[in-house]
Design a protein around this motif. Structure first.
Motif, PDB file in Angstrom:
ATOM      1  N   UNK A 255       0.850  -1.196   0.000  1.00  0.00           N
ATOM      2  CA  UNK A 255       0.000   0.000   0.000  1.00  0.00           C
ATOM      3  C   UNK A 255       0.884   1.244   0.000  1.00  0.00           C
ATOM      4  N   UNK A 256       0.749   2.050  -1.017  1.00  0.00           N
ATOM      5  CA  UNK A 256       1.523   3.295  -1.127  1.00  0.00           C
ATOM      6  C   UNK A 256       0.601   4.344  -1.762  1.00  0.00           C
ATOM      7  N   UNK A 257      -0.165   5.041  -0.924  1.00  0.00           N
ATOM      8  CA  UNK A 257      -1.177   5.948  -1.463  1.00  0.00           C
ATOM      9  C   UNK A 257      -1.701   6.890  -0.375  1.00  0.00           C
ATOM     10  N   UNK A 258      -2.527   7.844  -0.808  1.00  0.00           N
ATOM     11  CA  UNK A 258      -3.184   8.751   0.105  1.00  0.00           C
ATOM     12  C   UNK A 258      -4.600   8.310   0.392  1.00  0.00           C
ATOM     13  N   UNK A 259      -5.119   8.746   1.564  1.00  0.00           N
ATOM     14  CA  UNK A 259      -6.477   8.431   1.980  1.00  0.00           C
ATOM     15  C   UNK A 259      -7.134   9.691   2.533  1.00  0.00           C
ATOM     16  N   UNK A 260      -8.371   9.949   2.130  1.00  0.00           N
ATOM     17  CA  UNK A 260      -9.157  11.010   2.752  1.00  0.00           C
ATOM     18  C   UNK A 260      -9.740  10.471   4.049  1.00  0.00           C
ATOM     19  N   UNK A 261      -9.659  11.272   5.113  1.00  0.00           N
ATOM     20  CA  UNK A 261     -10.270  10.861   6.380  1.00  0.00           C
ATOM     21  C   UNK A 261     -11.174  11.990   6.884  1.00  0.00           C
ATOM     22  N   UNK A 262     -12.340  11.613   7.387  1.00  0.00           N
ATOM     23  CA  UNK A 262     -13.290  12.597   7.891  1.00  0.00           C
ATOM     24  C   UNK A 262     -14.308  11.934   8.791  1.00  0.00           C
ATOM     25  N   UNK A 263     -15.056  12.743   9.511  1.00  0.00           N
ATOM     26  CA  UNK A 263     -16.103  12.228  10.375  1.00  0.00           C
ATOM     27  C   UNK A 263     -17.384  11.999   9.610  1.00  0.00           C
ATOM     28  N   UNK A 264     -18.473  11.667  10.312  1.00  0.00           N
ATOM     29  CA  UNK A 264     -19.725  11.331   9.627  1.00  0.00           C
ATOM     30  C   UNK A 264     -20.526  12.537   9.141  1.00  0.00           C
ATOM     31  N   UNK A 265     -20.156  13.753   9.549  1.00  0.00           N
ATOM     32  CA  UNK A 265     -20.948  14.935   9.216  1.00  0.00           C
ATOM     33  C   UNK A 265     -20.268  15.797   8.169  1.00  0.00           C
ATOM     34  N   UNK A 266     -21.051  16.281   7.210  1.00  0.00           N
ATOM     35  CA  UNK A 266     -20.587  17.276   6.250  1.00  0.00           C
ATOM     36  C   UNK A 266     -21.386  18.541   6.509  1.00  0.00           C
ATOM     37  N   UNK A 267     -20.697  19.617   6.883  1.00  0.00           N
ATOM     38  CA  UNK A 267     -21.351  20.841   7.346  1.00  0.00           C
ATOM     39  C   UNK A 267     -20.704  22.055   6.714  1.00  0.00           C
ATOM     40  N   UNK A 268     -21.418  23.153   6.690  1.00  0.00           N
ATOM     41  CA  UNK A 268     -20.765  24.425   6.393  1.00  0.00           C
ATOM     42  C   UNK A 268     -20.156  24.954   7.683  1.00  0.00           C
ATOM     43  N   UNK A 269     -19.228  25.899   7.546  1.00  0.00           N
ATOM     44  CA  UNK A 269     -18.642  26.477   8.760  1.00  0.00           C
ATOM     45  C   UNK A 269     -19.708  27.209   9.561  1.00  0.00           C
ATOM     46  N   UNK A 270     -20.663  27.821   8.849  1.00  0.00           N
ATOM     47  CA  UNK A 270     -21.780  28.482   9.528  1.00  0.00           C
ATOM     48  C   UNK A 270     -22.536  27.482  10.412  1.00  0.00           C
ATOM     49  N   UNK A 271     -22.828  26.318   9.849  1.00  0.00           N
ATOM     50  CA  UNK A 271     -23.541  25.292  10.618  1.00  0.00           C
ATOM     51  C   UNK A 271     -22.703  24.799  11.788  1.00  0.00           C
ATOM     52  N   UNK A 272     -21.391  24.699  11.580  1.00  0.00           N
ATOM     53  CA  UNK A 272     -20.514  24.278  12.680  1.00  0.00           C
ATOM     54  C   UNK A 272     -20.572  25.282  13.828  1.00  0.00           C
ATOM     55  N   UNK A 273     -20.593  26.566  13.503  1.00  0.00           N
ATOM     56  CA  UNK A 273     -20.673  27.584  14.551  1.00  0.00           C
ATOM     57  C   UNK A 273     -22.001  27.502  15.300  1.00  0.00           C
ATOM     58  N   UNK A 274     -23.091  27.310  14.570  1.00  0.00           N
ATOM     59  CA  UNK A 274     -24.394  27.231  15.230  1.00  0.00           C
ATOM     60  C   UNK A 274     -24.497  25.970  16.091  1.00  0.00           C
ATOM     61  N   UNK A 275     -23.949  24.866  15.600  1.00  0.00           N
ATOM     62  CA  UNK A 275     -23.988  23.625  16.399  1.00  0.00           C
ATOM     63  C   UNK A 275     -23.074  23.731  17.610  1.00  0.00           C
ATOM     64  N   UNK A 276     -21.934  24.391  17.433  1.00  0.00           N
ATOM     65  CA  UNK A 276     -21.072  24.615  18.599  1.00  0.00           C
ATOM     66  C   UNK A 276     -21.814  25.429  19.645  1.00  0.00           C
ATOM     67  N   UNK A 277     -22.481  26.490  19.222  1.00  0.00           N
ATOM     68  CA  UNK A 277     -23.218  27.338  20.157  1.00  0.00           C
ATOM     69  C   UNK A 277     -24.255  26.524  20.919  1.00  0.00           C
ATOM     70  N   UNK A 278     -24.952  25.628  20.226  1.00  0.00           N
ATOM     71  CA  UNK A 278     -25.961  24.801  20.888  1.00  0.00           C
ATOM     72  C   UNK A 278     -25.332  23.881  21.922  1.00  0.00           C
TER      73      UNK A 278
END
Length: 490
Positions: free
Chosen positions: A201-224
């Motif tokens: 194996x010699x390659x790159x991998x994308x890693x991320x969590x289960x949520x896809x959000x805008x930064x605006x949504x991240x700020x509102x969810x953080x506030x909550x």
């Protein structure tokens, strides 16, 4: 037992990866420019440390000897001009040294980026480093992550302070760009799991969590999650990435030099294009830790004063590794010193407790407006200012950030030496010493040192010299008085 090398162990991710690797049963070696910065880590006695720089072939050869897996966690984010050259040179040296040493795998944590778009210099450098390591002749795993959510991460601190400090804000358009954040715990899980990948194996991998959000949504969810009222956000097209980074630098503890690459990455849509990493590292249920849970975990660490590493843990180039002007190997030149001594009517331990608790919320015991103004000016020009604070309210360790200073030396009970990391036309130190005289009385010695660079440095010293009695004289008097009050209240 599999032997692994970790570079960048004094930084945010590296400092958290080491104990995870130890818990997984790996034999860990660390390459560090200043090994003493690791002395206070609870896992220090369980690892081997090689002193040296990752761009030095001799140090690399020693560090990589008999290593099976090498973690490359080095980048020049926030390090100023020519960072791409440093990143390229260091990656080439590391790849070549790993190949010569017979290393079985390199693991690199880079940034998530879109295909077919012109990238910012920082994202472009991250991509280039990954390509260099993949072409090194050593099987390499490149993990590409977007926003990392965890206590102490620069991305989290930027999100946290923007949301908490600005209930109403006018913001740039990138707040509506889609992002796939990932919890730091999942990043560490992928890093540890990458050590056991098959040799082909010699390659790159994308890693991320289960949520896809805008930064605006991240700020509102953080506030909550944080129990704040919903934020009022209005986007405008006028704030460029450069202006946005200065705006972030003024509002949050993250200086513009570090905010700029973070903002640059948010200008693009950074969403995972594949999840192939799950073939090699067992996936978490539901695709990993969700955004709200990651914020809850991070805030609990912050509130419990249990932030083991921080974005501010990484020092800027040239500090604090250069010699103090009083050291034998100092190169010489002009040196200005403001030195003050006084007797304190308190036991040495009372005085030391006040000294070790300096900075952060307690401040600097003199002319608050002057310190605040100087800190604001530093942030305007891209420095850390005073908002970086301190990692623990009462205890300091070598390498800790302390507002615009960094702890260079600490001899607990006797000496605290700080090196300035603010934007200056020269280098500056502050020394606070505790001792006793021949009659057993507590002595407090304070030294401020400045080594100017050229005419701008000379003019800078001349401009601030008239304020020294207010700043440094007031500091010494008020620290002494605080120690004496503590003695009286015992």
């Amino acid at each position: 037992m599999t032997r692994v090398l970790v570079t960048g162990a004094t930084g945010y991710i590296g400092g958290r990866l080491v104990p995870e690797l130890l818990a997984a049963g790996y034999d860990v070696r660390v390459l560090a420019r200043r090994p003493q910065r690791l002395d206070t880590r609870p896992w220090r006695s369980r690892i081997e440390v090689v002193e040296g720089d990752a761009s030095d072939p001799a140090a690399l050869a020693k560090a990589l000897d008999c290593i099976d897996v090498a973690y490359y966690l080095i980048h020049s984010m926030g390090s100023g001009r020519r960072f791409e050259v440093r990143d390229r040179r260091t990656a080439l040296a590391f790849g070549a040294a790993s190949r010569e040493a017979g290393v079985g795998r390199i693991v690199y944590l880079g940034g998530l980026y879109p295909d077919g778009e012109e990238l910012s210099p920082h994202l472009g450098s991250r991509r280039e480093v990954g390509e260099i390591l993949l072409a090194s002749g050593v099987p390499t795993t490149v993990l590409r992550a977007a926003v990392i959510i965890g206590s102490g991460s620069a991305s989290f601190e930027m999100l946290r302070y923007l949301t908490e400090r600005l209930p109403v804000m006018v913001t740039p358009r990138w707040l509506d760009t889609r992002i796939q954040p990932i919890a730091v715990r999942d990043v560490l899980r992928y890093l540890v799991g990458s050590a056991g990948m098959p040799a082909d194996v010699n390659r790159g991998f994308d890693i991320g969590g289960p949520d896809v959000l805008t930064y605006r949504a991240m700020m509102q969810r953080y506030a909550a999650v944080a129990g704040l009222r919903p934020r009022r956000i209005v986007t405008v097209p006028l704030l460029t990435p450069g202006l946005s980074s200065h705006w972030v630098g003024l509002v949050t503890p993250v200086p513009s030099g570090i905010a700029r690459p973070l903002v640059d990455s948010l200008v693009h849509e950074v969403v995972c294009k594949e999840h192939d990493i799950d073939r090699y590292v067992e996936p978490r249920p539901a695709g990993g830790i969700g955004f709200e849970q990651a914020v809850e975990l991070a805030l609990k660490k912050v509130h419990d004063l249990d932030v083991s590493t921080s974005w501010a843990s990484a020092s800027t180039p040239g500090a604090p590794s250069d010699p103090l002007p009083s050291d034998p190997d100092w190169s010489g030149g002009s040196l200005y010193v403001d030195e003050r001594d006084c007797t304190v009517a308190a036991r040495p331990e009372c005085l030391w407790k006040v000294i070790e608790g300096i900075g952060g919320r307690r401040g600097w015991y003199s002319w608050r407006l002057g310190w605040w103004t100087r800190g604001l000016l530093d942030r305007v020009v891209g420095g850390p200012g005073l908002r970086r604070g301190r990692l623990h309210p009462d205890v300091l360790s070598v390498g800790d950030p302390l507002d615009w200073w960094r702890v260079e030396t600490i001899d607990r009970g006797r000496l605290l030496r700080l090196r300035a990391e603010m934007r200056l036309p020269g280098e500056a130190w502050l020394e606070l010493r505790v001792g006793t005289d021949e009659d057993g009385r507590t002595q407090f010695r304070q030294r401020a040192l400045f080594h100017p660079r050229g005419l701008p440095g000379e003019l800078y010293w001349a401009a601030i010299r008239p304020f020294h009695d207010v700043v440094f004289g007031g500091m010494q008097r008020n620290i002494a008085h605080a120690a004496e009050r503590a003695e009286e209240n015992r």
